[in-house]
Design an enzyme around this catalytic site. Structure first.
Site, short mmCIF file in Angstrom:
data_model
loop_
_atom_site.label_atom_id
_atom_site.label_comp_id
_atom_site.label_asym_id
_atom_site.label_seq_id
_atom_site.Cartn_x
_atom_site.Cartn_y
_atom_site.Cartn_z
N ARG A 291 -14.04 -10.05 -49.62
CA ARG A 291 -14.09 -10.93 -48.45
C ARG A 291 -13.51 -12.28 -48.85
NH1 ARG A 291 -14.56 -7.03 -45.95
NH2 ARG A 291 -16.07 -6.47 -44.29
N GLU B 289 -8.96 -15.84 -41.01
CA GLU B 289 -8.06 -14.74 -40.66
C GLU B 289 -7.79 -14.73 -39.16
OE1 GLU B 289 -9.68 -11.10 -42.20
OE2 GLU B 289 -9.60 -11.80 -44.29
N HIS C 288 -5.55 -7.89 -44.31
CA HIS C 288 -6.86 -7.23 -44.24
C HIS C 288 -6.72 -5.78 -43.79
CE1 HIS C 288 -11.40 -8.27 -43.77
NE2 HIS C 288 -11.24 -7.02 -44.17
#
Length: 320
Positions: free
Chosen positions: A231, A260, A279
């Site tokens: 993360r 993000e 991601h």
């Protein structure tokens, strides 16, 4: 008498839905990605598979029938964990679904940085024939896997195919297959100076938030590569950027970020020694099948027989 209700916030293939229906033929199953399909069913759903932002109001009210949430992600940090714990709602994650695709991404990033594949792709776009200082090998190097869970274990197994020395960091410090030396989280600073590659596969918890900062990057070899598929909030991003700019570490492969999408003005975009993926390291054509067949269905059977799911049951005290 109203039938029991399962809400699935995904579009599943027919064969997967049939497997679920065979187990709970008398249940009312609501399935679909569009919020309009399931929004009015949240207040009386007993099980929700696929938590979505904004569900709290309907799912955690005083008259809610919710007893169990099966997430569609491995991470659960975005859920209202304190509220779920207070209401004794079971929470199970999709941990394990990502082991193959994410471990492949880890080694894709490691190999690309080591063998300058990303540099050659840029050269190709410019029609430039240039050696670019290629010299590194990955074989027989040392990799530190920070978080030896399902993904970390798979990464450790692959590392052995390259003859690598594997150092593992896990809260318990218990020995694991394919890991040469195990350490506890408190020993992280002892591990970092030994590593040619540092791979972060940790979940985001109170203990792991901002775990990597200037001090940790300062302990790493200047020739080491940093890989983060855990993360973004585990890393103090400005400290990582500074370490890359100063040459404290050799490069980074990053799939996750503090914000993000990664802002367009982030210096990371322009760095020649950084590879960015959006991601997507856990993306795979087999995702839904693994969530349903490996996790939801075994949990559903256990829930019906003992009123409690067992696979990937989240420990609220740990946050994962």
């Amino acid at each position: 008498m109203n039938s029991r209700k399962l809400v699935i916030t995904q579009n599943l293939e027919r064969k997967l839905m049939e497997q679920i229906t065979d187990i709970i033929p008398d249940w009312n199953i609501i399935m679909g990605k569009d919020r309009e399909i399931w929004q009015d069913h949240l207040h009386d759903a007993e099980i929700i598979a696929g938590w979505k932002k904004g569900m709290e109001k309907d799912c955690l009210g005083p008259h809610s029938k919710l007893k169990w949430i099966q997430t569609w992600s491995a991470g659960v940090n975005s859920l209202p964990l304190d509220s779920l714990e207070a209401r004794n709602i079971f929470l199970t994650s999709a941990n394990g679904v990502h082991a193959y695709p994410i471990s492949e991404t880890i080694f894709g990033l490691m190999l690309s940085l080591t063998r300058k594949i990303h540099t050659y792709v840029r050269n190709q776009q410019e029609r430039k024939w240039h050696h670019s200082g290629m010299k590194l090998e990955m074989h027989e190097k040392t990799v530190g896997i920070i978080g030896v869970g399902t993904i970390g274990k798979e990464a450790a197994k692959i590392a052995k195919a390259f003859g690598m020395k594997v150092l593992g960091v896990r809260h318990s410090g218990e020995p694991q297959p394919f890991v040469d030396e195990m350490y506890t989280t408190n020993q992280l600073d002892d591990v970092l100076p030994q590593c040619d590659y540092v791979v972060v596969t940790l979940p985001l918890t109170k203990d792991t938030t901002r775990l990597f900062g200037a001090e940790q990057f300062g302990l790493m070899k200047s020739s080491a590569f940093f890989i983060n598929i855990g993360r973004g909030e585990i890393v103090i991003e400005k400290d990582l950027i500074a370490a890359l700019q100063k040459g404290q570490i050799a490069g980074a492969g990053l799939d996750v970020f503090e914000q993000e999408p990664l802002p367009t003005d982030s210096p990371l975009w322009e760095m020649d020694n950084v590879i960015i993926t959006p991601h997507t390291s856990g993306s795979t054509q087999h995702y839904d099948q693994r969530v349903i067949e490996d996790i939801l269905i075994p949990n559903l059977k256990n829930y019906l027989s003992s009123n409690q799911p067992a696979v990937n049951l989240v420990d609220f005290t740990k946050g994962y």
